[in-house]
Design an enzyme around this catalytic site. Structure first.
Site, PDB file in Angstrom:
ATOM      1  N   ARG A  73       0.813  -1.217   0.000  1.00 43.77           N
ATOM      2  CA  ARG A  73       0.000   0.000   0.000  1.00 43.77           C
ATOM      3  C   ARG A  73       0.841   1.259   0.000  1.00 43.77           C
ATOM      4  O   ARG A  73       0.376   2.325  -0.376  1.00 43.77           O
ATOM      5  CB  ARG A  73      -0.928   0.008   1.220  1.00 43.77           C
ATOM      6  CG  ARG A  73      -1.999  -1.038   1.124  1.00 43.77           C
ATOM      7  CD  ARG A  73      -3.284  -0.616   1.732  1.00 43.77           C
ATOM      8  NE  ARG A  73      -3.164  -0.144   3.083  1.00 43.77           N
ATOM      9  CZ  ARG A  73      -4.209   0.147   3.825  1.00 43.77           C
ATOM     10  NH1 ARG A  73      -5.415   0.022   3.340  1.00 43.77           N
ATOM     11  NH2 ARG A  73      -4.069   0.570   5.046  1.00 43.77           N
ATOM     12  N   VAL A  78     -10.202  -0.358  -3.690  1.00 39.93           N
ATOM     13  CA  VAL A  78      -9.309  -1.515  -3.514  1.00 39.93           C
ATOM     14  C   VAL A  78      -8.281  -1.300  -2.395  1.00 39.93           C
ATOM     15  O   VAL A  78      -8.071  -0.180  -1.963  1.00 39.93           O
ATOM     16  CB  VAL A  78      -8.573  -1.881  -4.843  1.00 39.93           C
ATOM     17  CG1 VAL A  78      -9.560  -2.307  -5.892  1.00 39.93           C
ATOM     18  CG2 VAL A  78      -7.734  -0.719  -5.335  1.00 39.93           C
ATOM     19  N   GLU A  79      -7.665  -2.382  -1.975  1.00 37.15           N
ATOM     20  CA  GLU A  79      -6.636  -2.376  -0.918  1.00 37.15           C
ATOM     21  C   GLU A  79      -7.098  -1.650   0.346  1.00 37.15           C
ATOM     22  O   GLU A  79      -6.379  -0.842   0.910  1.00 37.15           O
ATOM     23  CB  GLU A  79      -5.321  -1.787  -1.444  1.00 37.15           C
ATOM     24  CG  GLU A  79      -4.675  -2.672  -2.490  1.00 37.15           C
ATOM     25  CD  GLU A  79      -3.200  -2.366  -2.744  1.00 37.15           C
ATOM     26  OE1 GLU A  79      -2.595  -1.625  -1.965  1.00 37.15           O
ATOM     27  OE2 GLU A  79      -2.673  -2.888  -3.736  1.00 37.15           O
ATOM     28  N   GLY A  80      -8.336  -1.916   0.772  1.00 40.22           N
ATOM     29  CA  GLY A  80      -8.889  -1.265   1.967  1.00 40.22           C
ATOM     30  C   GLY A  80      -9.683  -0.058   1.525  1.00 40.22           C
ATOM     31  O   GLY A  80      -9.105   0.989   1.214  1.00 40.22           O
TER      32      GLY A  80
END
Ligand SMILES: Cc1cc2nc3c(=O)[nH]c(=O)nc-3n(C[C@H](O)[C@H](O)[C@H](O)COP(=O)(O)OP(=O)(O)OC[C@H]3O[C@@H](n4cnc5c(N)ncnc54)[C@H](O)[C@@H]3O)c2cc1C
Length: 827
Positions: A378, A500-502
């Site tokens: 991230r 995406v990604e949280g």
């Protein structure tokens, strides 16, 4: 004299608190103060006795540990143990993963700016730079976002081949396994450049280099697994995807219902101990094309075949595409940005235990593995892709605002457009600085859990703001899709990066402050650990020591916040530079305020703070903006404090500080405990809320920087694809911009003559002929004007299509046949 004495003692206390002196130092300093007044004889005996009595009754219990433990620490510990948040195993794992870097300084209320100054400003190696200038530039030449998003819904086969051949999918894989072994900075530079042309290509390169089989194998794979898969992943012979999300488990990823049962079964003709998996996943990037599928599931061992634990926990497995029972579904269509994405399902998929990433030893460690790798991924993928997108938008919008004229003026000269341009410029500066800082942290060996959450949330949010502003500035030109449109797909695809990604709301509400408060706080984790110590004496001793250090810390931050608020940050120890000292002073002030308010929030709300997302989101905003401002100052200093960049830095900085004020104000105004609200308001805003949003003059300056070629504009947009070689519209505008600016005085001459009635033609061409005839412009000047007009008409043009061309990308073959028949009928 008694008032003078009290004032002196108060000053001693404030100075000790401001500098965070130990309790014993304060006690001695106060005793010396009282003694001096006593020997001077200036204070009456009665007053002296009274003051000494109060002093002694406070300091003796505080400094005599058995008493203070009994009177203060023990009752507090009892209460604390009751207040302790119930932390699930998964939350505990999330807190344990990662390291604390610069954000810890900001959170603790007294940032040591020398540490930030000492941080290196990393550059690419010669080899990495050559890759960016060579294969990456070449790849960008090959990318045509319109064909990718409309005609092919994929990269074309040559582009895929080029990506694999040049090992773009193995940037994080070390050279010994055949990868490029790039630094995080190089990884960032590659993604930034590709994403400035095509977000689809950016995603396809980002995902295999981010959280997924490659990274998981690198950190946790067995030697056999590394040797078997990493070289193939590096060469693109295996295309990976990673499946965590399913229909019922999105943000709450640990609730995955997907499971595997340890059992015996047949694998490649032999009976082996393995696991039978059932799972249902969706939204999986690269799944449609993947050959190696990573899956997260919960492993159970009901028959005790590998140990005595029935629910082993979340585990990760690698499944080759051809495995029986594995079904790669059809494709999802993510908002007309059709990168490869789709569902993956498994029905009774049997695999040997050595298919687990890390083998049986890592069974049940899946969540920890994911969380540890997430912080690195991230910190790079989405921040770098966002940086590419915003830099492209800034470059293109600045050029377009100068080239496009309405009411006889470049639209970039109108104040309304200037406001949008200034926001674009400042957000671009901040996004780039932030993504650079988190990539640097990775290169310095950190696992930046909190900064990566800050970077993921803020770079994507700033990118969303930039693209929206860019679309508004472009008007219809941004809306009409086609090969000439360089913004529409980025705007359409923005919610993908947000989700995406949280997903962003979750990241802001829970992760930034939630992790930050506990991870970065110098005492909270230690206090929680102390409260859990079994031995009672050891527990109280340790807790007492921490509690009093913590109280001192809170008092120090309250005093610092108040004193720095009253003095406009003047007493903060900051690097001495006339231009930037005031910025550091402001950050020091709000860092102290954040530390103080966070402590009060944790103290008064305890475990309930977890549910108070309004509060934690706003405190997360404060921490984030402090971090973003630090990254911008680091950038400015490291680039040699260019005077010409000062306006952009100032705009971005004041905007961030203004938002810090709003966030703190909202925490204070809505704080559930009324008396604490008053205390916080007094300590944080002793002179009221005095920060102001960037002013109009500054806005004008920043906007001008965007619409005029300059070193500042080049620095702001460095590292992206700007070539006009393949007719890329943004590159074409860059070529046209200096010519347009060069022709502006001639256009003004023409306009003036038209207004004065010296030329009369109806069309532009007739007017130009009149101007030549009347010697208003020379024949060469007219040529320049003709040339520039041609360029401008080309730039402002939009695409048009036959109905069939628009339908082509949308229709199934059957529907297409129907339309053709209908058209034949109509004909
Ligand atoms: C295009 C695309 C590609 C993807 N690629 C992959 C992939 O390769 N592999 C993979 O495993 N997954 C992938 N995902 C899944 C992605 O990570 C999830 O979409 C994401 O985790 C959110 O889950 P959800 O969509 O089910 O939303 P939900 O979890 O239903 O969330 C909906 C909303 O509620 C908010 N929310 C949820 N809980 C809270 C809370 N406690 N507090 C505040 N707000 C909350 C969220 O922020 C969000 O705004 C992809 C998704 C998309 C759209």
């Amino acid at each position: 004299m008694i008032w003078l004495m009290l004032l002196t003692l108060l000053s001693i206390s404030l100075v000790c608190a401001f500098y965070g002196k130990k309790l014993m130092v304060w006690t001695v300093a106060m005793a010396v103060g009282i003694f001096i007044f006593a020997v001077s004889g200036s204070v009456s005996i009665l007053s002296l006795v009274l003051v000494t009595a109060v002093f002694v009754s406070i300091t003796i219990p505080l400094n005599f540990h058995p008493w203070r433990q009994q009177m203060i620490s023990a009752p507090f510990l009892k209460q604390f143990r009751r207040m302790l948040p119930n932390m699930s195993e998964t939350e505990q794992v999330a807190l344990d993963a990662g390291t604390v870097g610069w954000e810890g300084e900001l959170f603790a209320g007294k940032p040591n700016w020398q540490l930030l100054k000492k941080q290196p400003y990393l550059e690419l190696t010669v080899e990495e730079q050559a890759f960016v200038d060579g294969p990456v530039e070449e790849l960008c030449d090959m990318l045509n976002q319109w064909e990718i998003t409309h005609r092919d819904a994929d990269l074309n086969p040559e582009t895929w081949e080029f990506i694999k051949h040049n090992r773009f999918l193995g940037m994080i894989i070390p050279k010994e396994y055949g990868g490029l072994g790039f630094s995080a900075m190089a990884h960032r530079a590659v993604l930034q450049k590709i994403s400035s042309v095509s977000s689809v290509a950016g995603s396809h390169v980002a995902v295999p280099n981010s959280l997924g089989p490659g990274e998981l194998l690198l950190h946790y794979g067995t030697e056999d697994q590394k040797n078997k898969y990493l070289p193939k992943l590096a060469r693109g012979e295996e295309i990976p995807c990673f499946c965590l999300t399913g229909p019922t488990a999105g943000s709450d990823a640990t609730s995955i219902p997907d499971y595997g049962i340890v059992c015996k079964g047949k694998y490649e003709g032999k009976e082996v101990l393995g696991m039978r998996l059932n799972f249902d996943k969706r939204y999986i990037t690269l799944a449609p094309t993947a050959t190696l599928v990573g899956v997260a599931f919960r492993l159970y061992d009901p028959d005790g075949l590998i140990g005595d634990k029935e629910d082993i926990g979340i585990s990760l497995v690698l499944i080759p595409r051809k495995t029986k029972g594995l079904e790669i579904g059809k494709r999802h269509l993510p908002l007309n940005v059709p990168f490869q994405n789709g569902p993956v399902r498994g029905k009774d998929v049997f695999l040997p235990l050595d298919a687990l990433i890390g083998g049986t030893a890592m069974a049940g460690q899946g969540w920890r593995m994911l969380i540890e790798c997430l912080s690195v991924g991230r910190a790079i993928s989405l921040p770098s892709c966002s940086t590419g997108g915003v830099k492209m938008s800034a470059l293109a919008t600045g050029a377009y605002a100068r080239i496009r004229k309405q009411f006889s003026l470049p639209i970039g000269r109108f104040e309304g457009i200037e406001a949008a341009l200034a926001r674009i410029g400042a957000n671009t500066y901040a996004t780039s600085a932030l993504s650079r800082m988190t990539a640097t942290a990775v290169d310095l060996g950190e696992k930046p859990a909190v900064p990566s959450a800050i970077a993921k949330y803020h770079t994507t949010e700033m990118a969303r703001d930039v693209i929206s502003d860019a679309m508004d500035v472009h008007g219809g030109k941004g809306i009409i899709l086609g090969p000439r449109n360089y913004l529409g797909r980025a705007w359409q695809g923005m919610p993908v990066w947000i989700t995406v990604e949280g997903a962003n709301i979750l990241t802001r509400s829970l992760m930034i402050f939630g992790q930050g408060a506990i991870r970065c706080h110098p005492y909270v984790i230690k206090e929680i650990e102390a409260a859990k110590i079994e031995n009672v004496t050891e527990r109280i001793n340790r807790f007492d020591q921490l509690l009093f250090s913590h109280i001192g810390f809170t008092i120090r931050n309250a005093v610092r916040s108040l004193v720095l608020g009253l003095s406009f940050g003047k007493f903060a120890a900051v690097p001495h530079d006339r231009k930037t000292a005031k910025y550091y002073q402001k950050l020091s002030r709000y860092s102290a305020a954040l530390a103080f308010v966070s402590d009060i929030a944790m103290f008064t709300l305890g475990g309930k703070l977890k549910q108070k997302e309004h509060i934690s989101a706003r405190l997360g905003d404060v921490l984030s903006h402090l971090y973003i401002c630090s990254s911008m100052l680091k950038r400015y200093e490291s680039q040699g404090r260019p005077a010409a960049d000062q306006a952009i830095l100032a705009w971005a900085f004041h905007h961030a500080i203004y938002r810090i004020q709003i966030a703190l104000q909202q925490v204070v105004d809505n704080f559930p405990n009324r008396p604490m609200r008053r205390v916080m308001n007094f300590v944080v805003f002793p002179f009221g809320r005095r920060e102001r949003a960037p002013g109009d003059r500054l806005t004008h300056k920043v906007a001008q920087l965007l619409i005029t070629p300059s070193d500042t504009r080049d620095r702001l947009t460095d590292g992206i694809y700007k070539s006009a070689k393949t007719g890329h519209p943004v590159g074409m505008m860059e070529v046209a911009l200096p010519q347009v600016i060069h022709a502006e005085p001639l256009e003004r001459k023409l306009l003036k003559a038209l207004k004065n009635g010296e030329i009369k033609g109806f069309t532009w061409e007739e007017q130009l002929q009149d101007a030549i005839a009347g010697s208003i412009v020379t024949a060469e000047e007219a040529d320049i004007l003709i040339q520039v007009r041609k360029l401008v008409m080309e730039i402002i043009a939009v695409d048009e299509f036959d109905l069939e061309e628009i339908q082509a990308g949308r229709q199934t073959p059957a529907a297409k046949k129907d339309t053709q028949l209908e058209n034949q009928h109509a004909a």
